[in-house]
Design a protein around this motif. Structure first.
Motif, PDB file in Angstrom:
ATOM      1  N   ASN A 409       0.830  -1.204   0.000  1.00 13.92           N
ATOM      2  CA  ASN A 409       0.000   0.000   0.000  1.00 13.92           C
ATOM      3  C   ASN A 409       0.865   1.255   0.000  1.00 13.92           C
ATOM      4  OD1 ASN A 409      -2.182   1.719   0.218  1.00 13.92           O
ATOM      5  ND2 ASN A 409      -2.409   1.444   2.431  1.00 13.92           N
ATOM      6  N   ASN A 439      -8.584   0.889  -5.261  1.00 10.47           N
ATOM      7  CA  ASN A 439      -9.689   1.313  -4.413  1.00 10.47           C
ATOM      8  C   ASN A 439     -10.653   2.155  -5.231  1.00 10.47           C
ATOM      9  OD1 ASN A 439     -11.142   1.633  -2.070  1.00 10.47           O
ATOM     10  ND2 ASN A 439      -9.355   2.248  -0.862  1.00 10.47           N
ATOM     11  N   PHE A 717      -9.367  -6.561   3.587  1.00 10.67           N
ATOM     12  CA  PHE A 717      -8.454  -6.359   4.716  1.00 10.67           C
ATOM     13  C   PHE A 717      -7.238  -7.264   4.534  1.00 10.67           C
ATOM     14  CE2 PHE A 717     -12.588  -5.201   6.279  1.00 10.67           C
ATOM     15  CZ  PHE A 717     -12.367  -4.134   7.141  1.00 10.67           C
ATOM     16  N   ASP A 759      -4.532  -6.218  12.430  1.00  9.27           N
ATOM     17  CA  ASP A 759      -4.835  -4.810  12.220  1.00  9.27           C
ATOM     18  C   ASP A 759      -6.271  -4.704  11.722  1.00  9.27           C
ATOM     19  OD1 ASP A 759      -4.232  -2.162  12.116  1.00  9.27           O
ATOM     20  OD2 ASP A 759      -2.257  -2.561  11.208  1.00  9.27           O
ATOM     21  N   ASN A 760      -6.776  -3.504  11.632  1.00  7.20           N
ATOM     22  CA  ASN A 760      -8.130  -3.387  11.110  1.00  7.20           C
ATOM     23  C   ASN A 760      -8.235  -2.272  10.072  1.00  7.20           C
ATOM     24  OD1 ASN A 760      -7.736  -1.340  12.868  1.00  7.20           O
ATOM     25  ND2 ASN A 760      -9.698  -1.518  13.916  1.00  7.20           N
ATOM     26  N   ASN A 761      -7.117  -1.978   9.418  1.00  7.45           N
ATOM     27  CA  ASN A 761      -7.163  -0.942   8.388  1.00  7.45           C
ATOM     28  C   ASN A 761      -7.798  -1.501   7.125  1.00  7.45           C
ATOM     29  OD1 ASN A 761      -5.797   0.785  10.103  1.00  7.45           O
ATOM     30  ND2 ASN A 761      -3.808  -0.003   9.412  1.00  7.45           N
ATOM     31  N   VAL A 762      -8.761  -0.780   6.612  1.00 10.33           N
ATOM     32  CA  VAL A 762      -9.395  -1.216   5.370  1.00 10.33           C
ATOM     33  C   VAL A 762      -8.433  -0.961   4.215  1.00 10.33           C
ATOM     34  CG1 VAL A 762     -11.430  -0.988   3.924  1.00 10.33           C
ATOM     35  CG2 VAL A 762     -11.574  -0.427   6.342  1.00 10.33           C
ATOM     36  N   VAL A 763      -8.158  -2.010   3.446  1.00 11.03           N
ATOM     37  CA  VAL A 763      -7.289  -1.855   2.282  1.00 11.03           C
ATOM     38  C   VAL A 763      -8.084  -1.272   1.119  1.00 11.03           C
ATOM     39  CG1 VAL A 763      -5.895  -3.114   0.593  1.00 11.03           C
ATOM     40  CG2 VAL A 763      -5.797  -3.745   3.014  1.00 11.03           C
ATOM     41  N   TYR A 769     -17.254   2.377  10.791  1.00 12.43           N
ATOM     42  CA  TYR A 769     -16.122   2.556  11.706  1.00 12.43           C
ATOM     43  C   TYR A 769     -16.248   1.704  12.968  1.00 12.43           C
ATOM     44  CZ  TYR A 769     -18.733   5.667  14.860  1.00 12.43           C
ATOM     45  OH  TYR A 769     -19.629   6.174  15.773  1.00 12.43           O
ATOM     46  N   ALA A 772     -15.392  -1.920  11.902  1.00 12.75           N
ATOM     47  CA  ALA A 772     -13.957  -2.031  11.595  1.00 12.75           C
ATOM     48  C   ALA A 772     -13.136  -2.058  12.891  1.00 12.75           C
ATOM     49  CB  ALA A 772     -13.526  -0.877  10.705  1.00 12.75           C
ATOM     50  N   LYS A 773     -13.527  -1.232  13.842  1.00 15.96           N
ATOM     51  CA  LYS A 773     -12.816  -1.164  15.118  1.00 15.96           C
ATOM     52  C   LYS A 773     -12.816  -2.543  15.795  1.00 15.96           C
ATOM     53  CE  LYS A 773     -13.082   1.588  19.323  1.00 15.96           C
ATOM     54  NZ  LYS A 773     -14.021   2.434  20.078  1.00 15.96           N
ATOM     55  N   LYS A 776     -10.310  -5.868  14.877  1.00 19.23           N
ATOM     56  CA  LYS A 776      -8.878  -5.923  15.208  1.00 19.23           C
ATOM     57  C   LYS A 776      -8.622  -7.129  16.116  1.00 19.23           C
ATOM     58  CE  LYS A 776      -5.064  -3.138  16.719  1.00 19.23           C
ATOM     59  NZ  LYS A 776      -4.523  -1.820  16.895  1.00 19.23           N
TER      60      LYS A 776
END
Ligand SMILES: [Zn+2]
Length: 825
Positions: A409, A439, A717, A759-763, A769, A772-773, A776
Motif C-alpha cells: 500500500n 480502491n 483487509f 490490524d483493522n485498516n481497510v485496504v 467505523y 472495523a474497530k 482488530k
C-alpha cells in the motif's frame, strides 16, 4: 443455381409479406392470454422460433445451453433491410468503440433487452413476447434506425424451477391471499441458476456457463442501451432509471443524463395510466458485476427495471395496501418500459452514436498500466477471464516498474520479469480501471453490494499500478513442454500453489493413487519444495499398473509439472520416509444443503466441488439430517447458514462425539454461530467495547446512515497467515481477505489461529467505523482439534461468488491437508 436462387428469393419476399400481416400474437400462438398462466421456457422458445419463421423482421441466434440443457438464444429485431446488413451495422457500431474498422459511419441505435435473469421474477419473459410482437407489428417505425436485441430469458433453469413449482401448487382460480401456498416458494427458489448462483452478480466474474456464453455475443455488439428486467417486493410498485448513488466514477455525464431522459419518457406513459413508480433510490451503479453496471462500464446506458412481484406474486396477490397485483399488470408495466426504451433510443440515434464514441475515447486515467506477477496458474486463470471480457494484455521483458504497490500500500519500484501487463490504452480501458484499480471511489457508502473487488487482491498477485504506460511484447504461448520423459523414478514431487494443483490431487485420488504431502519444506537436488507439496512414490502405488506412465499421462493431460527424484535421500534431512510426510486419505465429504443453509453459500460449494475441483461429494439435506447420517462420512461441510434447528444440544453432542472419533467439520460464516460459546468448541465472539452512550438525538431520517457504522458489506483487509499450519499451505505470510460481514471472533485459545487480522485498516472498500474497530485481533480461518478430529472455522467465505481466486486454496487445504487422519468409517 443462380436462377433458382432468384426464384427462391422472390418467393421468400412475397411469402414473408403475406405472412407479415398474419403473424400470430402470443395469445394466438400459445392458446391463452398472456398473464393468465405462466409460460414454460420451451414454449417461449417455440414462440420465438415461430416468429423468426413467420416474420422477416426477426433473426434468431442460439448462443448456448444452460447446465440443465435449456436453450439460450437472442432475437435480432429490425427492418428486413437492416437485418440483411446486420454484420456491417455491427462493424460500423463497434468501430465507434475503437474495435475493428468500418465501411461507413454508424447510424443505428443498438438496444439490448435482457429478461428474467432472476428466474422467479417471472413476468418479464412473458412481457418479452408481447414486446417483440408489437415491435414487428405496430411499432415498426422505430426499427428503421434501431436494432433491438432481445434475450427473452437469461436464466431458463431458474425460471422453469419457479414456473413448474407454481403450476403444481397454484389454486384454480388463483388465490390472492398472501399466506396461500402459491405465494410461498420453497428453498432454494427460482431466483438463481442451476448451481444456485445469482446471475445478476456474475457478469464481471463470468463463473457461470450462462454468463460465459452470453458475454461472447454481448461483446460482439456492445449495445448503446442495455435493460435488465427484474422484479422487487410486492409492495413497491415499479422502479426505473435514473439510478441511485453511488455511481462509479467512470460513468459519464452523458450516461447519467440519458438515464434521466429515459426515465422521463417512461414516466409519461406511467402517469397517463396512473401507475406508480420510483426512481433515483435504492439501485445504485457501483459493483461491476450487475446487468446494469457491466454494460454501463462497457459504454452502454445500463439500467435495471424493477416491477413489483417477484417469487411471491403468482398470478395475483393482495398487496399490504389491499390492492390486487396481477401478472397481467406486471406484464403491462414491463412491456411499456421496454417499448418506451426503444422509442427514446430511436429518437436519439445520432446523439447515442456520438456519445458512445466519446465514451471509448476517454484517456484520462491515473494508472496507465497494471503489472502483475505470481503463480503461473493464477496468471493463466486471470488471462482466461480477460479473454472473456475481450480485454487485451501483454507481457513485459525484464524491467523495473515504479508505481503503487498493492502489497505494501505504498509507492515502490518493483523488479519484474515476464509479468502480465494490462493497460488502459485500449477500448476496454474503463473496465480495466474498474477491475484493477486498488480502491474504487465511493460517492456514497450506502450501497447495495460489496464495495471492493480489486483483481490483484482477489487473485493474490503481486501488482504494481504504473502512471506511465508499460510496453509489452506479443503474447508468448505456454512454452512448457509437459510430455517430457518422466522415466522410472521412485518418486515425484508437485508443488502446492493453486486450485489447479488441488484439482490434480482430486484426479489422482479418484484414480486410486496413494498420495503424500510434506508438512516441512523438503529439498532435492538443490530445489526446495514448500510445505504442502505432493509426493507420489512408486512403493506406495504398487497397485497401479504401469505406475510411471500412468502418472505421467495424468500429469500431462492436466498440464501439471512434476519433478522426479532419484533417491529417497533428501538434501535437507526430510527424507521420503519422514514422519512429516503424511498420506492424504480420500476424504468422504458431506455438504449440507436445504432450508437451513444459505442457497448461495451451498451453491458456491456445489459448483466448486463439481466444476472446479471435480471431486465427488455427497450433498445432504438439512431437513432429513440426523446424527446417523454422519456415519458414512469423515468430513462435514456446513455452508453459511443458520443451523440452530439442526444442531440442538443433543445433536451437537452427537456431532462432537463424531468429531472426537476423527470427524472433521468445516464451518463457514454464519455456520460458526452453531459452535460459538458452546462447551468444548473454544469459539468465542469478540464483544464490542461499550461505547459511552452520548446523550444525543438521531433524527428518524438519519437513522439509516447511523446504522451503517455497524456494517461491513464487502471490504478488503490484510491478514497474516501461519504458513506452517496445513490450512495455510501454499500461501505467503499475508493474505487479502474479502470481509462480508461484521461477525468477529477472538483468536482460538485452544486451537490454531491460522489466518487472522492483527490490524483493522481497510485496504479497499467501505467498512463502518464501529464494525472495523471491532475486527482488530480477530480470527479469519482457524482449526480447533477435538481429540482425533477437528473443526475448521472460516469466518470469511473465500468461495463467495466463486471469484476470490486466492482464497479457494484455504478451502482445499481444509478438505485435503488439515488433520487428514485415518478416520475409519
Ligand atoms: Zn432481480
Amino acid at each position: 443455381m443462380r436462377r433458382h436462387f432468384f426464384t427462391l428469393l422472390s418467393f421468400f419476399i412475397i411469402s414473408t409479406t403475406i405472412f407479415a400481416q398474419n403473424i400470430q400474437s402470443p395469445k394466438d400462438f400459445l392458446g391463452y392470454e398472456l398473464g393468465t398462466r405462466f409460460t414454460n421456457h420451451y414454449r417461449v422458445v417455440d414462440y420465438y422460433q415461430y416468429l423468426a419463421k413467420a416474420s422477416n423482421m426477426i433473426q434468431l441466434e442460439e448462443y448456448g445451453k444452460t447446465n440443465e440443457h435449456r436453450l439460450l438464444q437472442i432475437a435480432y429485431v429490425s427492418t428486413p433491410e437492416n437485418l440483411a446488413n446486420l454484420e456491417s451495422i455491427r462493424k460500423n457500431h463497434l468501430a465507434n468503440a475503437g474495435i475493428g474498422t468500418s465501411s461507413a459511419s454508424a447510424d443505428k441505435a443498438i438496444v439490448w433487452l435482457s429478461y428474467n435473469v432472476h428466474g422467479n421474477e417471472s413476468s418479464s419473459t412473458e412481457a418479452s413476447m408481447k414486446t417483440i410482437y408489437e415491435l414487428i407489428t405496430s411499432k415498426k417505425i422505430w426499427l428503421q434506425n434501431t436494432v433491438v436485441i432481445i434475450d427473452p430469458c437469461i436464466n431458463p433453469d431458474g425460471r422453469d424451477r419457479y414456473v413448474n413449482w407454481y403450476n403444481q401448487v397454484a389454486s384454480v382460480p388463483y388465490n390472492s391471499h398472501q399466506k396461500a401456498k402459491e405465494h410461498d416458494e420453497p428453498w432454494p427458489g427460482g431466483r438463481p441458476n442451476h448451481y444456485l448462483f445469482d446471475l445478476n452478480r456474475d457478469w464481471a466474474w463470468a463463473t457461470q456457463v450462462e454468463t460465459r456464453q452470453r458475454l461472447k455475443v454481448y461483446n460482439k455488439w456492445l449495445p448503446h442501451i442495455h435493460v435488465d428486467f427484474h422484479e422487487q417486493g410486492i409492495n413497491e410498485p415499479y422502479y426505473f432509471a435514473p439510478a441511485a448513488e453511488p455511481f462509479h466514477e467512470v460513468i459519464t455525464d452523458w450516461q447519467r443524463n440519458f438515464q434521466i431522459q429515459i426515465g422521463k419518457n417512461h414516466a409519461g406513459y406511467f402517469d397517463k395510466e396512473g401507475w406508480l413508480y420510483f426512481t433515483r433510490e435504492r439501485f445504485d451503479l457501483f459493483y461491476p458485476s450487475y446487468g446494469d453496471t457491466y454494460p454501463t462500464f462497457n459504454g452502454a446506458i445500463g439500467m435495471t427495471y424493477e416491477q413489483a412481484g417477484h417469487g411471491r406474486a403468482g398470478l395475483g396477490i393482495m398487496t399490504d395496501e389491499g390492492d390486487l397485483l396481477t401478472l397481467k399488470d406486471r406484464i403491462a408495466h414491463h412491456h411499456t418500459t421496454g417499448l418506451s426504451t426503444v422509442e427514446i433510443s430511436s429518437k436519439n440515434v445520432d446523439k447515442l452514436n456520438a456519445e458512445f464514441k466519446k465514451f471509448f475515447s476517454n484517456k484520462d486515467f491515473t494508472y496507465k498500466s497494471y503489472v502483475l506477477e505470481g503463480n503461473q496458474d493464477r496468471i493463466n486463470k486471470l488471462t482466461t477471464l480477460l479473454d472473456r471480457h475481450e480485454i487485451k494484455y501483454g507481457f513485459t521483458a525484464n524491467t523495473t516498474i515504479k508505481g503503487y504497490d498493492y502489497e505494501s500500500n505504498s509507492q515502490k519500484s518493483n523488479k519484474v520479469n515476464n509479468a502480465l501487463v494490462v493497460s488502459t490504452n485500449q477500448p476496454k480501458a474503463k473496465m480495466v480501471k474498474v477491475l484493477f484499480e486498488p480502491n474504487a471511489k465511493l460517492s456514497d457508502s450506502v450501497t447495495y453490494d460489496i464495495t471492493a473487488w480489486s483483481i490483484p487482491y482477489a487473485y493474490g498477485l503481486k501488482t504494481t499500478a504504473s502512471k506511465t504506460l508499460v510496453s509489452t511484447n506479443a503474447i508468448t504461448k505456454d512454452s512448457i513442454i509437459f510430455n517430457s520423459d518422466y522415466g522410472t523414478s521412485p518418486a515425484y514431487i508437485i508443488s502446492w500453489n493453486s486450485i489447479k494443483d488441488a484439482a490434480f490431487l482430486s484426479r489422482l485420488l479418484k484414480n486410486k493413487f496413494r498420495i503424500r504431502f510434506t508438512e516441512k519444506p523438503i529439498v532435492y537436488d538443490g530445489k526446495k519444495f514448500d510445505r504442502g507439496s505432493l509426493i507420489i512414490t512408486r512403493s506406495d502405488n504398487k497397485n497401479i499398473a504401469n505406475f510411471n506412465t500412468s502418472l505421467a499421462d495424468l500429469a500431462n493431460s492436466s498440464k501439471i509439472i512434476m519433478t522426479k527424484i532419484g533417491s529417497g535421500f533428501s538434501d535437507n534431512g526430510v527424507d521420503l520416509g519422514s514422519p512429516d510426510i503424511k498420506e492424504i486419505k480420500m476424504p468422504k465429504v458431506a455438504v449440507m444443503s436445504g432450508k437451513t443453509t444459505s442457497s448461495l453459500g451451498f451453491g458456491e460449494l456445489w459448483y466448486f466441488f463439481e466444476q472446479e475441483l471435480k471431486f465427488p461429494v455427497t450433498n445432504i439435506n438439512s431437513e432429513s439430517f440426523s446424527a446417523n447420517t454422519l456415519n458414512s462420512f469423515n468430513v462435514l461441510v456446513l455452508p453459511d447458514g443458520n443451523y440452530k434447528e439442526v444442531f440442538n444440544n443433543k445433536q451437537l453432542q452427537v456431532l462432537k462425539n463424531w468429531i472426537s472419533r476423527g470427524g472433521k467439520v468445516i464451518a463457514m460464516k454464519g455456520a460458526l454461530r452453531t459452535f460459538e460459546g458452546k462447551e468444548g468448541f473454544g469459539l468465542t465472539k469478540k464483544e464490542r467495547e461499550k461505547e459511552d452512550k452520548k446523550n444525543e438525538i438521531i433524527s428518524y431520517a438519519k437513522s439509516e446512515r447511523k446504522n451503517i457504522s455497524n456494517y461491513i458489506t464487502g471490504a478488503i483487509f490484510k491478514t497474516k497467515v501461519d504458513t506452517t499450519h496445513p490450512l495455510g499451505f501454499g500461501y505467503n505470510d499475508s493474505y487479502f481477505t474479502l470481509k462480508l460481514g461484521s461477525d468477529a471472533y477472538d483468536y482460538l485459545k485452544k486451537g490454531y489461529t491460522v489466518t487472522y487480522l492483527e490490524d483493522n485498516n481497510v485496504v479497499s472498500g467501505f467498512a463502518g467505523y464501529k464494525a472495523a474497530k471491532n475486527i482488530k485481533n480477530t480470527l479469519v480461518f482457524g482449526e480447533q482439534r477435538i481429540e482425533k478430529g477437528s473443526v475448521i472455522y472460516m469466518v470469511d467465505n473465500p468461495m463467495f461468488r466463486a471469484f476470490w481466486e486466492n482464497g479457494k486454496l484455504f478451502f482445499a487445504n481444509a478438505i485435503f491437508m488439515v488433520n487428514n487422519n485415518s478416520f475409519e468409517l
